[in-house]
Structures are given as C-alpha cells and as structure tokens.
Motif scaffolding. Structure first.
Motif, mmCIF file in Angstrom:
data_model
loop_
_atom_site.group_PDB
_atom_site.id
_atom_site.type_symbol
_atom_site.label_atom_id
_atom_site.label_comp_id
_atom_site.label_asym_id
_atom_site.label_seq_id
_atom_site.Cartn_x
_atom_site.Cartn_y
_atom_site.Cartn_z
ATOM 1 N N HIS A 56 -31.663 -13.039 -16.974
ATOM 2 C CA HIS A 56 -31.985 -12.149 -17.517
ATOM 3 C C HIS A 56 -30.254 -11.852 -17.977
ATOM 4 C CE1 HIS A 56 -32.373 -7.603 -18.551
ATOM 5 N NE2 HIS A 56 -31.976 -7.327 -18.235
ATOM 6 N N GLU A 57 -29.583 -12.106 -17.026
ATOM 7 C CA GLU A 57 -28.235 -11.596 -17.492
ATOM 8 C C GLU A 57 -27.474 -12.719 -17.353
ATOM 9 O OE1 GLU A 57 -26.222 -8.621 -15.247
ATOM 10 O OE2 GLU A 57 -27.406 -7.534 -16.240
ATOM 11 N N GLU A 58 -26.064 -12.995 -18.057
ATOM 12 C CA GLU A 58 -25.575 -14.179 -18.212
ATOM 13 C C GLU A 58 -24.660 -14.340 -17.014
ATOM 14 O OE1 GLU A 58 -24.561 -16.566 -20.443
ATOM 15 O OE2 GLU A 58 -25.937 -15.734 -22.126
ATOM 16 N N HIS A 59 -24.569 -15.380 -16.338
ATOM 17 C CA HIS A 59 -23.695 -16.014 -14.979
ATOM 18 C C HIS A 59 -22.579 -16.818 -14.531
ATOM 19 C CE1 HIS A 59 -26.979 -18.528 -13.319
ATOM 20 N NE2 HIS A 59 -27.577 -17.507 -13.946
ATOM 21 N N GLU A 60 -21.962 -16.495 -13.657
ATOM 22 C CA GLU A 60 -21.347 -18.126 -13.839
ATOM 23 C C GLU A 60 -22.388 -18.336 -12.786
ATOM 24 O OE1 GLU A 60 -19.064 -19.489 -14.479
ATOM 25 O OE2 GLU A 60 -18.116 -17.346 -15.618
ATOM 26 N N THR A 61 -22.398 -19.936 -12.327
ATOM 27 C CA THR A 61 -23.272 -20.896 -11.536
ATOM 28 C C THR A 61 -23.807 -19.949 -9.955
ATOM 29 O OG1 THR A 61 -23.203 -22.776 -12.230
ATOM 30 C CG2 THR A 61 -23.920 -22.788 -10.024
ATOM 31 N N LEU A 62 -24.667 -19.606 -9.655
ATOM 32 C CA LEU A 62 -24.786 -18.370 -8.549
ATOM 33 C C LEU A 62 -25.756 -19.261 -7.514
ATOM 34 C CD1 LEU A 62 -26.937 -15.982 -10.157
ATOM 35 C CD2 LEU A 62 -24.445 -15.550 -9.692
ATOM 36 N N TYR A 63 -25.308 -19.660 -6.130
ATOM 37 C CA TYR A 63 -25.737 -20.679 -5.372
ATOM 38 C C TYR A 63 -26.348 -19.840 -4.205
ATOM 39 C CZ TYR A 63 -21.771 -22.958 -6.010
ATOM 40 O OH TYR A 63 -20.502 -24.050 -7.597
#
Length: 626
Positions: free
Chosen positions: A370-377
């Motif tokens: 839904h939103e832009e983000h850095e790589t999530l862990y």
C-alpha cells in the motif's frame, strides 16, 4: 160534493199486477261461466307451478342462489416475525378489504344509469385509487365480488360507511341516488413494521395482495401466510341476511417465526453504519454481527435503507439486501485464509521470517504494498500486522512445489471457508460470489487472490471466515431463523446448521494470536478496534472496488473484520463501506470505528465479561543481522 175514494183492499197488489211483474233469469249459466273461468286460471297456475317446481326446478334454484348468495374469502392471519427475544419486528393489525358486488351497480338493480361512475368518483379520493380503474371493477358483469382496496384502516371503512348512510337518507327523500349500497368491507389484517426501517433489508415486505415480496417475507411466505378460508352467505339489497344460513371454511393462521437477530444489536449496527456511510458520502455499507459459537446472525445492517411501512414511496434500488446480494473483492481481510492455509499445511509458523522488498516482480507485472518502503524484515505475524501484499504472495508460494500446485491448495481452503458458494441462508437474491477454479486463474490472479483481489464475496461470507477461526477452526453455517411457533403455540426449532472442520484448533489459535497482534501491536493496522478491558482480534481491508456499472476499478471498498474476546471468542463483527468519497478511505479509518462501536455494544448487550488476561502481541519483525 164528491164522494170519497174507496179504501184499497189489504193484502198487496192486485192479482193482475203480480202477473205483469218482471221475472229474473236463472243464475245457472252465469255460474257455469264463472266456474269455467276459475278453472282456466287455476289450470294456468297449475301448469306454471309444475314448470317451476318440476321441469325447471334446478335452473330456477341456480338463478336464485346466484342472485342471493355470495362467497367471500377469509384471509388467514399472517404470522409475526420476531427477534430472538420475541419482540415483534413484523406483525399484523386489524384492517378492512373494501369490496363490492358489481351486480348491485347495474342499472337494473340500482335504478341509476351511471352508478359505477358515480360510485367511483366518490370512492377514488377515499381509497387513493384511480377513478377509471374503480369504474372498470364496478362495471364487471362477470363476477359478484371485486376488491377495490386492500388492508384499509378502520377509519377509511368508517368514512365509506358514513357516506353510504348519507346517500341512503338522500335517496329516501328523493334528493339523491344511493350508489354505494353494493360496497362492503371484509375484516382482514395489515402488515406493519413497528420499528420502521430497522432490519428492513432482512425482513423484506409484502405486496398489495398481502403476499411476501421481498426478504424473509418472501422466503418464508408459505409458512407465514397460513391458508385462506371462505364464507358463503345470503344478501339482499346489499345487506347480509342473518337468517338465511351460511357456510364457512375457516382460515388457518400462519406460523410465527423467531429470528436470530437481536433488536438492540441490530439497532446499534444500523445506526453506526448509517452514520459512517453519510459521513463518508459513500455508496453504501453493511455490518454483520455473528455469534461465533452458534453461527447465528445477531445483526445484519445495511445503509442506506428503507421503511417497509411506506414501500410505495421507497427507492426501488434500496429494496434488496446488499450485505448478501453485493459481490465485492474483500481485499486484505481475506489474507486470513492464506495465512490459515500456510499454517495448516505447515509451510510456515507465525514466527517465520519473511523478507519483504519494495517491489516483487511476478508474471507480467511488479507487485507493491500500500505504501512505499525499504526492504522489511517481518515475521509471518508481522506480514499480517503490516497487511503486506508482497509478504502474503511470498507466503502463499510456499503452499506447493510449483505455482499451479500452490494455487490448488489455496483454492481448497478458500472453498472450505465458504468462498464461491451460498452461505446456507437461502436468502432471495443472495450471491455466491466469484471464485474461479484454480486451473483457470490467470497470470495475475494467482498472485492477487492470496491478498484478496481477483475473487469476490458477500459480507456474510466474509464474517463467516472470522467466525470459523474464532470457533476453533470449525465452520458453522450462518443462520437467521431460530424456529417457528405454530397456531397451536408449540415451538419448532430450526434444523441444526451444517458444521465442517476447516483448520485444526492449533491453527485457529495461532491465527487468533496473529489477528490480536494486528490490533495490539503499535505496528499493526488495527489499533482503531481496541476496546478497553477486552482482547480484540481483527484485520483491516482496503481493496480496489469494481464499479458495478462500468466493470472497471473505481474507488475503494473499506473493511474491517474481527472477533472478541480474543481469548474466549463470542462475537464476530464485519464492516464494509463501498466507495467512500469524503475524508479517509482506508479500512482502518473508515470501518475501524464502526467495528469498535458495534463490538463494544454487542459485548455489553450479551453481558460478556471482560477479558481476564492481557496479550502483548507476537513479534512482528526480526533483525536480519542476528
């Protein structure tokens, strides 16, 4: 001097006078003539008597009966519809069917050449009917019984009766014509809905003939209606003859039906969704409240709605039940099914690590969250808490060694949870939604279906998914009817709903904890659903909406689904709002407050005690360096 007249001898007239007196004729010829005449008259009467009593007896009897006796239907009393506590949601009150005998409006019987026209002109404003239509009914030589208007109030019949009396008085004085002597009233009932628009989409309505024409009124019409009877009686001059005898076939009353709905919870749900639809300037919305332990629907609210007491003035587009008849893409609330499949197939656990990039190339496109983000862990629980589309796709791919195999596995769980098939309510116009066979999923669907797009459901189906998890993984088919109470007063419980095991109790417990994390975690999307004193499990949904008119995506479907108390589930609440155009549009912002308000009210109404323990949530992320 004249001599005196000699005296007349005594003894009467002289002999010659008697001889010259008139002699009377003999009476015998006259008597014979009179006798012959009387004999001829009696012979004529005798012949006519034989003709009437012997030769044409059946024909004359038939004509006499036709002119004297009328048969009138006796409407059976329609059964009530009540909520689970016996409070009437739909009932009947005394009313009158205004009827007429067209024969009595003929010129021969009424003595008035235009009796139908005069009567129609008088009755039309009272009955609210077209004058020409009334003329057609009154000027019908083929019948002895017509209905001019059904289910009229006692006040209406009193007005007609008073007018009929006035005309009779004028006719007796020679100042007017009695043209209403052939108008009568038959006692009947009128369907009323004491709570106005409350649960109207569920209850439905009856038509002008008193037959169920929408909702449960139509679905359950046969048992609610009972069986009509008839009464045959004599009338003369437009009045019933009490001494001429009558025959009656009594009507059999309909049965009362007790619903699973709770009137108070229904009111709370309807009030909350109506306010939100208005505030969001949305096309519409629905709220479903379900008892997780029985499958009973406690509330089924729609907005906007209508008042079944004024069905003639209602918007025809609002007369259905959108919560069961609208098919829409569920969005992220259906990610719960993907997670259920992954856990039940032992492809992952709530703590399994999932690395979520900003973009995920699959098939002919690149998927995003839904939103832009850095790589999530994220953990698997974190994928659900963050409502990550990418993380859900990655989890779903673990269901098989190949994508087609994974698709088949996911399809089997969607089917088990009730997607693509009727809920079991049998409601008129209900949609089964759309779930294509796994082998027919196109390149896009095999990646969008895991996060709730490319398939469609109705609101009750969506609620049932969460009730299944809350009930330890056993699906109980939703129900709206608790039972029937017949004319004899005996209560007949509804058949037990179907039950089926969808996932294990262990998997259901893990899913419940993951849903609690969505609400309890600061990183979760469901914080708006928190209720002080209760553990709440829930999930948001914000999906692209398919415009029913164009078939293209336009706007959003905002939703929220969950259950409480999470440690001992009792109530499921599902909310969806279609095409909010004012203010926020996400499921958390639009439906989260509705869920909170309705759930808090339901828990209080059902006297569910507060939760005894606290839950801090599952880990939602991990450190890739550890």
């Amino acid at each position: 001097m004249t001599s005196p007249r000699p005296p007349r001898p005594r003894g009467g007239r002289p002999e010659r006078d008697r001889a010259s007196a008139l002699r009377l004729a003999t009476p015998r010829p006259r008597l014979r003539l009179v006798g012959v005449g009387l004999t001829l008259v009696m012979l004529v009467f005798a012949v006519r008597l034989v003709q009437v009593q012997a030769v044409g007896a059946a024909s004359y009897a038939e004509q006499a009966a036709l002119n004297r006796y009328v048969q009138v239907p006796l409407t059976a009393e329609r059964g009530d519809i009540t909520d689970r506590s016996g409070t009437a949601l739909a009932t009947t009150v005394d009313a009158y069917d205004i009827t007429a005998d067209p024969l009595l409006f003929s010129e021969e019987e009424s003595g008035v050449a235009d009796a139908p026209e005069q009567a129609a002109a008088l009755l039309a404003p009272i009955l609210g009917r077209d004058e020409a239509e009334l003329v057609d009914l009154l000027d019908d030589p083929e019948t002895r019984y017509v209905v001019l208007a059904r289910a009229q109030t006692p006040q209406t019949w009193r007005q007609i009766r008073d007018l009929r009396g006035t005309l009779a008085e004028q006719a007796s004085k020679g100042t007017g014509d009695q043209v209403l002597s052939g108008v009568f009233a038959t006692e009947t009932e009128k369907r009323v809905y004491p709570n106005g628009d409350l649960a109207a989409a569920v209850l439905g309505f009856v038509n002008g003939e008193g037959q169920g024409a929408g909702g449960l009124e139509a679905q359950l019409d046969e048992r609610l209606a009972g069986e009509d009877g008839t009464i045959t009686y004599a009338q003369s001059g437009g009045r019933r003859v009490p001494t001429a005898g009558e025959s009656e076939q009594p009507a059999v009353p309909g049965s009362d039906v007790e619903l699973t709905l709770d009137r108070d919870i229904q009111w709370a749900a309807q009030d909350a969704i109506s306010e939100q639809v208005e505030a969001s300037d949305a096309d519409g919305g629905y709220v479903v409240v379900q008892d997780t332990t029985t499958g009973e629907i406690l509330a089924l609210a729609n907005a906007p709605g209508y008042d079944p007491n004024a069905i003639a003035s209602a918007d025809p587009e609002l007369l259905g039940n959108p919560a069961l008849q609208d098919a829409f893409e569920p969005g992220s609330t259906s990610k719960l099914v993907t997670m259920a499949a992954v856990l039940e197939e032992r492809a992952a656990t709530p703590g399994t690590h999932v690395t979520v990039p900003n973009r995920l190339p699959r098939a002919d496109r690149s998927f995003a969250d839904h939103e832009e983000h850095e790589t999530l862990y994220l953990t698997l629980a974190g994928v659900l808490a963050h409502s990550s589309n990418i993380g859900t796709i990655l989890a779903a791919e673990q269901l098989g060694e190949s994508q087609p195999e994974a698709n088949e596995v996911l399809h089997s769980y969607l089917d088990a949870f009730g997607f693509g098939r009727p809920t079991g309510l049998g409601f008129p116009g209900e949609t089964a939604g759309i779930l294509a066979p796994a082998g027919e999923w196109n390149a896009s669907q095999q990646y969008t279906i895991p996060f709730g797009q490319g398939l469609s459901i109705n609101a009750v189906q969506a609620a049932s998914v969460y009730s299944t998890v809350a009930n330890g993984g056993e699906r109980i088919a939703p129900s709206l009817v608790r039972g029937w109470r017949g004319p004899d007063g005996q209560f007949e419980p509804a058949p037990e709903p179907e039950r089926s095991r969808v996932v294990s109790e262990e998997t259901a417990e893990q899913l419940g904890e993951m849903l609690e994390t969505v609400v309890a975690s600061e990183d979760g999307t469901g914080s708006a659903a928190r209720i002080p004193g209760y553990r709440v499990a829930g999930k948001t949904g914000t999906s692209n909406r398919v415009d029913p008119e164009t078939g293209a995506y336009s706007g959003y479907t905002s939703s929220f689904a969950g259950f409480a108390p999470a440690d001992q589930p009792r109530v499921t609440v599902y909310c969806a709002v279609q095409n909010p155009t004012e203010g926020a549009y996400t499921g958390s912002e639009v439906c989260g407050p509705v869920f909170n308000e309705v759930m808090a009210f339901a828990l209080a109404a059902l006297q569910v005690p507060p939760t005894g323990t606290e839950f801090g949530g599952l880990p939602v992320s991990f450190d890739p360096d550890e």
